[in-house]
Design a protein around this motif. Structure first.
Motif, PDB file in Angstrom:
ATOM      1  N   MET A   1       6.550  11.567  -3.100  1.00 31.83           N
ATOM      2  CA  MET A   1       6.889  10.245  -3.336  1.00 31.83           C
ATOM      3  C   MET A   1       8.088   9.978  -2.261  1.00 31.83           C
ATOM      4  SD  MET A   1       7.903   9.232  -6.713  1.00 31.83           S
ATOM      5  CE  MET A   1       7.783  10.697  -7.657  1.00 31.83           C
ATOM      6  N   MET A   2       8.913  10.365  -1.758  1.00 32.03           N
ATOM      7  CA  MET A   2       8.751  10.917  -0.916  1.00 32.03           C
ATOM      8  C   MET A   2       9.004  10.713   0.591  1.00 32.03           C
ATOM      9  SD  MET A   2      10.400  12.913  -2.524  1.00 32.03           S
ATOM     10  CE  MET A   2      11.627  13.332  -4.138  1.00 32.03           C
TER      11      MET A   2
ATOM     12  N   LEU B   1       0.104   3.413  10.177  1.00 35.28           N
ATOM     13  CA  LEU B   1      -0.901   4.460   8.631  1.00 35.28           C
ATOM     14  C   LEU B   1      -2.260   3.030   8.446  1.00 35.28           C
ATOM     15  CD1 LEU B   1       1.240   5.567   6.479  1.00 35.28           C
ATOM     16  CD2 LEU B   1       0.133   6.476   8.458  1.00 35.28           C
TER      17      LEU B   1
ATOM     18  N   TYR C   1       0.925  -1.213   0.584  1.00 33.97           N
ATOM     19  CA  TYR C   1      -0.312   0.025   0.573  1.00 33.97           C
ATOM     20  C   TYR C   1       0.795   1.149  -0.363  1.00 33.97           C
ATOM     21  CZ  TYR C   1      -4.648   2.356   1.415  1.00 33.97           C
ATOM     22  OH  TYR C   1      -5.347   3.722   1.504  1.00 33.97           O
ATOM     23  N   SER C   2       0.845   2.069  -0.703  1.00 32.42           N
ATOM     24  CA  SER C   2       1.723   3.102  -0.954  1.00 32.42           C
ATOM     25  C   SER C   2       1.229   4.081  -2.268  1.00 32.42           C
ATOM     26  CB  SER C   2       3.185   2.802  -1.442  1.00 32.42           C
ATOM     27  OG  SER C   2       4.318   4.043  -1.398  1.00 32.42           O
ATOM     28  N   VAL C   3       1.812   5.132  -2.077  1.00 29.99           N
ATOM     29  CA  VAL C   3       1.527   6.205  -2.836  1.00 29.99           C
ATOM     30  C   VAL C   3       1.384   5.960  -4.132  1.00 29.99           C
ATOM     31  CG1 VAL C   3       3.831   7.927  -3.132  1.00 29.99           C
ATOM     32  CG2 VAL C   3       1.094   8.646  -3.177  1.00 29.99           C
TER      33      VAL C   3
ATOM     34  N   SER D   1       1.727  10.421   2.349  1.00 25.79           N
ATOM     35  CA  SER D   1       1.981  11.858   1.592  1.00 25.79           C
ATOM     36  C   SER D   1       0.283  11.255   1.076  1.00 25.79           C
ATOM     37  CB  SER D   1       2.750  11.697   0.541  1.00 25.79           C
ATOM     38  OG  SER D   1       3.206  11.109  -0.313  1.00 25.79           O
ATOM     39  N   LEU D   2      -0.017  10.105   0.671  1.00 23.97           N
ATOM     40  CA  LEU D   2      -0.992   9.827   0.294  1.00 23.97           C
ATOM     41  C   LEU D   2      -2.131   9.831   1.002  1.00 23.97           C
ATOM     42  CD1 LEU D   2      -3.050   7.250  -1.701  1.00 23.97           C
ATOM     43  CD2 LEU D   2      -2.142   5.859  -0.666  1.00 23.97           C
TER      44      LEU D   2
ATOM     45  N   MET E   1       3.388  -0.670   7.106  1.00 28.98           N
ATOM     46  CA  MET E   1       2.539   0.274   7.433  1.00 28.98           C
ATOM     47  C   MET E   1       1.988   0.341   9.053  1.00 28.98           C
ATOM     48  SD  MET E   1       1.774   2.244   4.582  1.00 28.98           S
ATOM     49  CE  MET E   1       0.320   2.309   4.789  1.00 28.98           C
TER      50      MET E   1
ATOM     51  N   ALA F   1       6.169   8.482   0.237  1.00 29.80           N
ATOM     52  CA  ALA F   1       5.058   7.608   0.634  1.00 29.80           C
ATOM     53  C   ALA F   1       3.649   7.471   1.220  1.00 29.80           C
ATOM     54  CB  ALA F   1       5.853   6.194   0.280  1.00 29.80           C
ATOM     55  N   ALA F   2       3.807   6.749   1.527  1.00 25.87           N
ATOM     56  CA  ALA F   2       2.193   6.557   2.343  1.00 25.87           C
ATOM     57  C   ALA F   2       1.983   7.663   2.909  1.00 25.87           C
ATOM     58  CB  ALA F   2       1.970   5.142   2.873  1.00 25.87           C
TER      59      ALA F   2
ATOM     60  N   LEU G   1      10.165   2.716   0.005  1.00 26.39           N
ATOM     61  CA  LEU G   1       8.507   3.767  -0.126  1.00 26.39           C
ATOM     62  C   LEU G   1       8.550   3.074   0.704  1.00 26.39           C
ATOM     63  CD1 LEU G   1       7.506   3.141  -3.631  1.00 26.39           C
ATOM     64  CD2 LEU G   1       7.674   4.703  -2.439  1.00 26.39           C
TER      65      LEU G   1
ATOM     66  N   ALA H   1       1.137  14.375  -4.873  1.00 30.85           N
ATOM     67  CA  ALA H   1       1.661  13.635  -3.762  1.00 30.85           C
ATOM     68  C   ALA H   1       3.313  13.421  -4.189  1.00 30.85           C
ATOM     69  CB  ALA H   1       1.443  12.550  -3.809  1.00 30.85           C
TER      70      ALA H   1
END
Lengths: 319, 281
Positions: B169-170, A260, A222-224, B175-176, A255, B172-173, A248, B167
């Motif tokens: 990237m550095m 998160l 799960y990531s951006v 920023s999401l 996570m 990652a989640a 990441l 977003a």
């Protein structure tokens, strides 16, 4: 014939050996029972060893394993085939990459929503590889609102390589569709549980991912951004995907450490697909337990807790 | 033939009489190539007086254009990214942040402030594209969340000026999750019946479009701004064809029903004041 990933070579070889030995046993007069048992034991040992030390990239590969169960497999198993699929966003069309409908979990009626992938070339195309268009997110929202109206809890299954980046998707407001879902899911009055069962790629995943409880299966990410795209942007090539996967911090363990997500559902050794019945039961247990707990909280507190939880996410330094 | 031949050799103007042309005195429009004096360009809010091309500007310029007498109270101006992942790509994220800070004299890609627009109170959160592409990380989410808390506390309207590649990237989640965080906070603005105006400027894409930028009570854009979820390059690769002319411009997004209005920056302050009056309860 099951599919094996590159790092599963040792297991594939052992299974081949097992098959050959079995054939020898059938054909000849040699007693192979002892040998078979030995090989089977060895498979267990190798499996345990291999799957207890997976790298982030290997988990990404497992999350995309072609034999892995998808949303409908989970829903049908968990609802004991009582699932009634409902279609359409009432505006443009029915998005096949996003499915939803009511099903019974024991004696409880639950609204299920999820991205759906296909198991072969034809169905993969039909499902648009699990990449929803705006109407998919709007269908999901319509069904969530329906559940809210009749006071039924919502469970979402997340498994997408991303929202579809096509021309029509832009014309019909992909950004707005996802944004609207984030907003509306934050204040949905019924309990919401989100479970990442495969790929959790960026806004496309988050678009059905605002829950009171968010779980990840052990071998999911799960990531951006996907490791490949991250590599291509930051290193200008696709060769650093493993490095990107590490950087990441996208695994379930990471996570949870970053607070998160709320929990991890363990998979059988070899991944969810190696023993689907087991993973269906584990997922069902989490749904039943969490819904039981969430239903004891009153709606306005639940919404407040949900907003507070997401509002606390982020790490900044006060200057 | 002395028309073509110098009669006196060498430069005869004395150094004292030499006329200097200061740097940046002229602005050349990248769209119509016409040249105007920088002071005139600034006067017309960094919009080309000839063709109307809107130059990208940052928080400093927007605050000056919108707030009365360029007076405002900035909040949380010193919060910076915590680098929760210890992220390293070709460069350490920490170093990237430090270098960007010293180059831009900014702390992150957004600034938040409270001021007045023709006497009407307004909180503005404005992005700076020059800070890692206006990308959204924890700082952006936190500053927007705190600006919303301030609005709730003082019963003030909010405007977010978006200018971001999406977003960061550095982070990652993390920023999401800022998409979730900002959208969830905006529900509290609605609950309190406080207006939220989203101004989308060139460019507004990715996670910013897919969260607060599209959630305004009013979604307003500047002319010609690139607005979309997926970037044009990605869409082009997906469909394997050239993109139609004007695809993902503010005008395109308005035609498809996702914007309330396109407002020329030269009229922005006037229009904003009018809208604030109309929304006031």
């Amino acid at each position: 014939m099951p599919n094996y990933l590159d790092f599963e070579k040792p297991i594939e070889e052992l299974y081949e050996q097992l098959e050959k030995t079995k054939q020898i046993g059938v054909k000849g007069k040699i007693d192979v029972t002892k040998l078979l048992a030995e090989i089977e034991d060895k498979i267990e040992v190798v499996k345990k060893q291999l799957y207890s030390n997976l790298t982030p990239w290997q988990r990404v590969q497992l999350s995309r394993h072609p034999d892995r169960p998808y949303s409908l497999n989970y829903i049908n198993a968990i609802t004991d085939n009582t699932f009634m699929e409902l279609h359409g966003d009432r505006t443009v069309k029915d998005d096949k990459a996003m499915i939803g409908g009511f099903g019974m979990v024991d004696s409880m009626s639950v609204m299920f929503i999820g991205q759906q992938k296909g198991h072969n070339t034809k169905s993969r195309q039909y499902r648009n590889f699990g990449m929803p268009n705006p109407e998919g997110y709007r269908k999901a929202l319509r069904l969530m609102k329906l559940a809210e109206k009749f006071n039924k809890p919502v469970v979402t299954f997340i498994d997408t390589p991303g929202a579809y980046p096509g021309l029509e998707a832009e014309e019909r407001g992909q950004g707005e569709a996802i944004a609207r879902n984030l907003y509306e899911m934050s204040i949905l009055k019924v309990p919401v549980i989100c479970i990442i069962i495969g790929e959790g790629a960026s806004g496309g995943a988050l678009g059905i991912g605002i829950g009171d409880k968010v779980y990840m299966l052990e071998n999911t990410w799960y990531s951006v951004i996907s490791p490949e795209s991250c590599s291509s942007i930051l290193w200008r090539n696709w060769d650093n995907k493993e490095k990107a996967a590490n950087a990441l911090k996208l695994t379930a363990d990471d996570m949870l450490k970053q607070k998160l997500i709320d929990g991890i559902i363990n998979e059988p050794p070899g991944g969810a697909h190696s023993n689907p019945e087991e993973i269906y039961q584990s997922v069902k247990k989490v749904i039943v337990t969490e819904l039981g707990a969430l239903q004891k909280v009153n709606a306005s507190d639940r919404v407040k807790n949900r907003i507070d939880k997401f509002s606390a996410m982020g790490v900044v330094q006060e200057g | 033939m002395s028309w073509f031949k110098r009669i006196k050799e060498g430069i005869t103007t004395s150094t004292k009489e030499k006329k200097e042309t200061p740097e940046g005195l002229w602005y050349k429009c990248p769209s119509c190539k016409s040249i105007v004096a920088s002071s005139d360009h600034e006067e017309s809010k960094y919009v080309c007086p000839n063709c109307g091309f809107h130059e990208r500007i940052g928080s400093e310029e927007y605050f000056a254009i919108l707030f009365d007498n360029n007076q405002f109270k900035e909040f949380n101006e010193n919060i910076t990214s915590g680098d929760p992942l210890d992220f390293v790509d070709t460069k350490k994220y920490k170093d990237r942040l430090r270098d960007t800070m010293s180059k831009t004299h900014l702390k992150d890609a957004i600034r938040t402030a409270h001021g007045q627009v023709y006497g009407h109170d307004l909180v503005i959160a404005c992005m700076d594209f020059e800070f890692i592409g206006g990308s959204m990380g924890s700082v952006m989410g936190e500053k927007i969340a705190r600006a919303i808390d301030y609005c709730l506390q003082h019963k003030l309207p909010l405007m977010i000026i978006s200018k971001s590649g999406g977003a960061r990237m550095m982070e990652a989640a993390f920023s999401l999750m800022q998409m979730a965080k900002t959208s969830a906070k905006l529900t509290q603005m609605s609950e309190a019946k406080l207006p939220y105006i989203s101004l989308l400027t060139d460019p507004t894409t990715g996670g910013v479009t897919a969260s607060f930028a599209m959630l305004g009570d009013l979604n307003i854009a500047e002319p010609g701004a690139l607005i979309g979820f997926a970037g044009p390059r990605v869409v082009k690769e997906t469909i394997g064809k050239d993109l139609p002319k004007g695809f993902q411009t503010a005008e395109f997004v308005l035609e498809h029903g996702f914007l309330d209005k396109i407002i020329d920056r030269r009229n922005l302050k006037d229009s904003l004041a009018k809208l604030l009056v109309m929304l006031k309860s």
